[in-house]
Design an enzyme around this catalytic site. Structure first.
Site, PDB file in Angstrom:
ATOM      1  N   ASN A  97      -2.470  -4.982  10.705  1.00 19.82           N
ATOM      2  CA  ASN A  97      -3.248  -4.682   9.573  1.00 19.82           C
ATOM      3  C   ASN A  97      -2.600  -3.094   9.083  1.00 19.82           C
ATOM      4  OD1 ASN A  97      -5.135  -4.380   7.135  1.00 19.82           O
ATOM      5  ND2 ASN A  97      -5.736  -2.475   8.393  1.00 19.82           N
ATOM      6  N   SER A 150       0.428  -8.846   1.161  1.00 18.37           N
ATOM      7  CA  SER A 150      -0.302  -8.313  -0.129  1.00 18.37           C
ATOM      8  C   SER A 150       0.288  -9.386  -1.118  1.00 18.37           C
ATOM      9  CB  SER A 150       0.176  -6.901  -0.256  1.00 18.37           C
ATOM     10  OG  SER A 150       0.072  -6.603  -1.588  1.00 18.37           O
ATOM     11  N   TYR A 163       7.579  -1.281  -0.413  1.00 15.50           N
ATOM     12  CA  TYR A 163       6.406  -1.825  -0.010  1.00 15.50           C
ATOM     13  C   TYR A 163       6.188  -3.458  -0.313  1.00 15.50           C
ATOM     14  CZ  TYR A 163       1.158  -2.638   0.125  1.00 15.50           C
ATOM     15  OH  TYR A 163       0.020  -3.105   0.165  1.00 15.50           O
ATOM     16  N   ALA A 165       8.767  -5.376  -0.918  1.00 17.10           N
ATOM     17  CA  ALA A 165       9.555  -6.284   0.153  1.00 17.10           C
ATOM     18  C   ALA A 165       9.076  -6.349   1.481  1.00 17.10           C
ATOM     19  CB  ALA A 165      11.243  -5.256   0.097  1.00 17.10           C
ATOM     20  N   SER A 166       8.527  -5.087   2.047  1.00 16.08           N
ATOM     21  CA  SER A 166       7.859  -5.488   3.637  1.00 16.08           C
ATOM     22  C   SER A 166       7.054  -6.502   3.459  1.00 16.08           C
ATOM     23  CB  SER A 166       7.183  -3.940   3.809  1.00 16.08           C
ATOM     24  OG  SER A 166       5.894  -3.499   3.137  1.00 16.08           O
ATOM     25  N   LYS A 167       6.173  -6.427   2.619  1.00 20.09           N
ATOM     26  CA  LYS A 167       5.005  -7.336   2.329  1.00 20.09           C
ATOM     27  C   LYS A 167       5.451  -8.983   2.100  1.00 20.09           C
ATOM     28  CE  LYS A 167       1.690  -4.332   2.977  1.00 20.09           C
ATOM     29  NZ  LYS A 167       1.088  -4.495   4.454  1.00 20.09           N
ATOM     30  N   ILE A 196      -7.780  -3.535  -3.645  1.00 24.60           N
ATOM     31  CA  ILE A 196      -8.957  -3.365  -2.999  1.00 24.60           C
ATOM     32  C   ILE A 196      -9.289  -1.781  -2.765  1.00 24.60           C
ATOM     33  CG2 ILE A 196     -10.436  -3.657  -0.548  1.00 24.60           C
ATOM     34  CD1 ILE A 196      -9.170  -6.279  -2.203  1.00 24.60           C
TER      35      ILE A 196
HETATM   36  P1  NAD Z   1      -5.962   2.473   4.320  1.00 25.83           P
HETATM   37  O1  NAD Z   1      -5.115   3.891   4.066  1.00 25.83           O
HETATM   38  O2  NAD Z   1      -7.552   2.565   3.954  1.00 25.83           O
HETATM   39  O3  NAD Z   1      -5.881   2.212   5.791  1.00 25.83           O
HETATM   40  C1  NAD Z   1      -4.626   1.923   6.435  1.00 25.83           C
HETATM   41  C2  NAD Z   1      -4.679   2.526   7.599  1.00 25.83           C
HETATM   42  O4  NAD Z   1      -3.552   2.072   8.300  1.00 25.83           O
HETATM   43  C3  NAD Z   1      -5.063   3.973   7.937  1.00 25.83           C
HETATM   44  O5  NAD Z   1      -6.177   4.183   8.578  1.00 25.83           O
HETATM   45  C4  NAD Z   1      -4.115   4.608   8.474  1.00 25.83           C
HETATM   46  O6  NAD Z   1      -3.913   5.795   9.298  1.00 25.83           O
HETATM   47  C5  NAD Z   1      -3.290   3.578   9.140  1.00 25.83           C
HETATM   48  N1  NAD Z   1      -1.804   3.496   9.309  1.00 25.83           N
HETATM   49  C6  NAD Z   1      -0.916   3.702   8.552  1.00 25.83           C
HETATM   50  N2  NAD Z   1       0.532   3.858   9.203  1.00 25.83           N
HETATM   51  C7  NAD Z   1       0.002   3.825  10.548  1.00 25.83           C
HETATM   52  C8  NAD Z   1       0.757   3.779  11.610  1.00 25.83           C
HETATM   53  N3  NAD Z   1       2.214   3.863  11.841  1.00 25.83           N
HETATM   54  N4  NAD Z   1       0.270   3.633  13.045  1.00 25.83           N
HETATM   55  C9  NAD Z   1      -1.039   3.531  12.941  1.00 25.83           C
HETATM   56  N5  NAD Z   1      -1.881   3.508  11.917  1.00 25.83           N
HETATM   57  C10 NAD Z   1      -1.255   3.677  10.916  1.00 25.83           C
HETATM   58  O7  NAD Z   1      -5.447   1.295   3.527  1.00 25.83           O
HETATM   59  P2  NAD Z   1      -5.998  -0.212   3.535  1.00 25.83           P
HETATM   60  O8  NAD Z   1      -5.805  -0.580   2.030  1.00 25.83           O
HETATM   61  O9  NAD Z   1      -7.116  -0.585   3.938  1.00 25.83           O
HETATM   62  O10 NAD Z   1      -4.575  -0.698   4.417  1.00 25.83           O
HETATM   63  C11 NAD Z   1      -4.679  -1.801   5.045  1.00 25.83           C
HETATM   64  C12 NAD Z   1      -3.618  -2.645   4.955  1.00 25.83           C
HETATM   65  O11 NAD Z   1      -3.839  -3.520   3.750  1.00 25.83           O
HETATM   66  C13 NAD Z   1      -2.089  -2.332   4.691  1.00 25.83           C
HETATM   67  O12 NAD Z   1      -1.292  -3.207   5.307  1.00 25.83           O
HETATM   68  C14 NAD Z   1      -2.048  -2.353   3.157  1.00 25.83           C
HETATM   69  O13 NAD Z   1      -0.676  -2.333   2.737  1.00 25.83           O
HETATM   70  C15 NAD Z   1      -2.666  -3.626   2.913  1.00 25.83           C
HETATM   71  N6  NAD Z   1      -3.128  -3.788   1.508  1.00 25.83           N
HETATM   72  C16 NAD Z   1      -3.981  -3.056   0.747  1.00 25.83           C
HETATM   73  C17 NAD Z   1      -4.327  -3.364  -0.404  1.00 25.83           C
HETATM   74  C18 NAD Z   1      -5.227  -2.325  -1.175  1.00 25.83           C
HETATM   75  O14 NAD Z   1      -5.369  -2.580  -2.488  1.00 25.83           O
HETATM   76  N7  NAD Z   1      -5.827  -1.463  -0.614  1.00 25.83           N
HETATM   77  C19 NAD Z   1      -3.805  -4.320  -1.205  1.00 25.83           C
HETATM   78  C20 NAD Z   1      -2.925  -5.181  -0.522  1.00 25.83           C
HETATM   79  C21 NAD Z   1      -2.628  -5.149   0.819  1.00 25.83           C
END
Ligand code: NAD
Length: 269
Positions: A97, A150, A163, A165-167, A196
């Protein structure tokens, strides 16, 4: 809101789960939910706050172990999988995640360095977690791997270029991996969250609140709101559980319906 109505029936009793990005947001909410449903959880994050996630699990009577490290580094990911096996005896669920946004950078200001960093964490780190989890799961002939993609991976408009492209890459990864893992009993799926409120998106919400325009955040969403991490955690729980025993290779949007529509002009009420 339904997200807060959670009936605990020990869905993951006896299972061991690894969650990356478990210090914050979606990963933290999922680690807590998995533990409350009976799983032993190894929580990996590069942020030391991951210790607080595991402290919360333990103070609720659950089992967990924290690891501070970079989920895009192969040795760290392999170490997290090994920790799960050493401390809790197996690995049944891996939720890859962890991710970063990389910001909203205009096309001509994007750099190869930023692309490399975003792809390394969001896509290659996800691949590494899937690979090392599967190495343990193949002899078990079972396991569930879940990846956070995502809605940004489905089409434009929800993130920067690297971002998105990665997703899109994560969605492709679960499709190819599901087939590479054919016959192993391992399932691999992606969740595509909409917007979110988490650490990643906090600036969007804080700026909107400061301007008094918070209501506008969800105006293009059929549910007229953003989501909360617990709503993504519930999908992760389903995919982790045996209830999802025939769900494999899918990218499932959990976005309030956002990704179902082309942009439209909302009629004023
Ligand atoms: P967040 O920033 O609250 O949590 C992400 C966590 O990942 C953080 O604790 C961060 O320290 C950790 N992290 C990042 N890079 C890291 C690494 N190299 N090694 C270890 N830990 C690492 O954000 P979130 O929204 O909870 O993100 C979780 C996932 O959800 C991500 O993949 C994000 O792309 C995806 N996402 C989020 C949303 C949104 O709207 N928040 C929407 C779609 C997808």
């Amino acid at each position: 809101m339904g997200a807060y109505l959670s009936i605990h029936i020990n869905t993951l009793q006896g299972k061991v789960a690894l969650v990356t990005g478990a210090a914050s947001g979606i990963g933290r909410a999922t680690a807590l939910l998995f533990a409350s449903e009976g799983a032993a959880v190894v929580a990996l994050d590069r942020a030391p706050d991951v210790e607080a996630t595991v402290a919360a699990i333990r103070s609720s009577g659950g089992r967990g172990s924290a690891l501070v490290g970079d989920s895009s580094v192969e040795d760290i990911v392999a170490g997290a999988v090994a920790l799960a096996v050493k401390e809790f005896g197996s690995l049944d669920v891996c939720y890859a995640n962890a991710g970063i946004s990389g910001g909203m950078v205009p096309f001509f200001e994007e750099t190869a360095e930023r692309w490399t960093q975003v792809l390394q964490i969001n896509l290659i780190g996800t691949f590494l977690a899937a690979k090392h989890a599967a190495l343990v799961m193949v002899p078990q002939q079972r396991g569930s791997i879940i990846c956070t993609a995502s809605v940004a991976g489905l089409r434009s408009g929800a993130g920067g270029m690297p971002y998105s492209a990665s997703k899109a890459g994560v969605i492709s990864l679960v499709q190819t991996a599901a087939n590479q893992l054919s016959g192993t009993g391992i399932r691999i799926n992606a969740i595509c969250p909409g917007l979110i409120e988490t650490g990643m998106t906090r600036p969007i919400f804080e700026q909107a609140r400061a301007r008094g325009s918070e209501r506008k955040i969800g105006q293009l969403n059929p549910l007229r709101r953003a989501g909360v991490p617990a709503e993504i955690a519930q999908m992760a729980l389903f995919l982790a559980s045996d209830a999802a025993s025939y769900v494999n290779g899918q990218a499932i949007a959990v976005d309030g319906g956002l990704s179902t529509s082309h942009p439209i002009v909302i009629r004023r009420e």
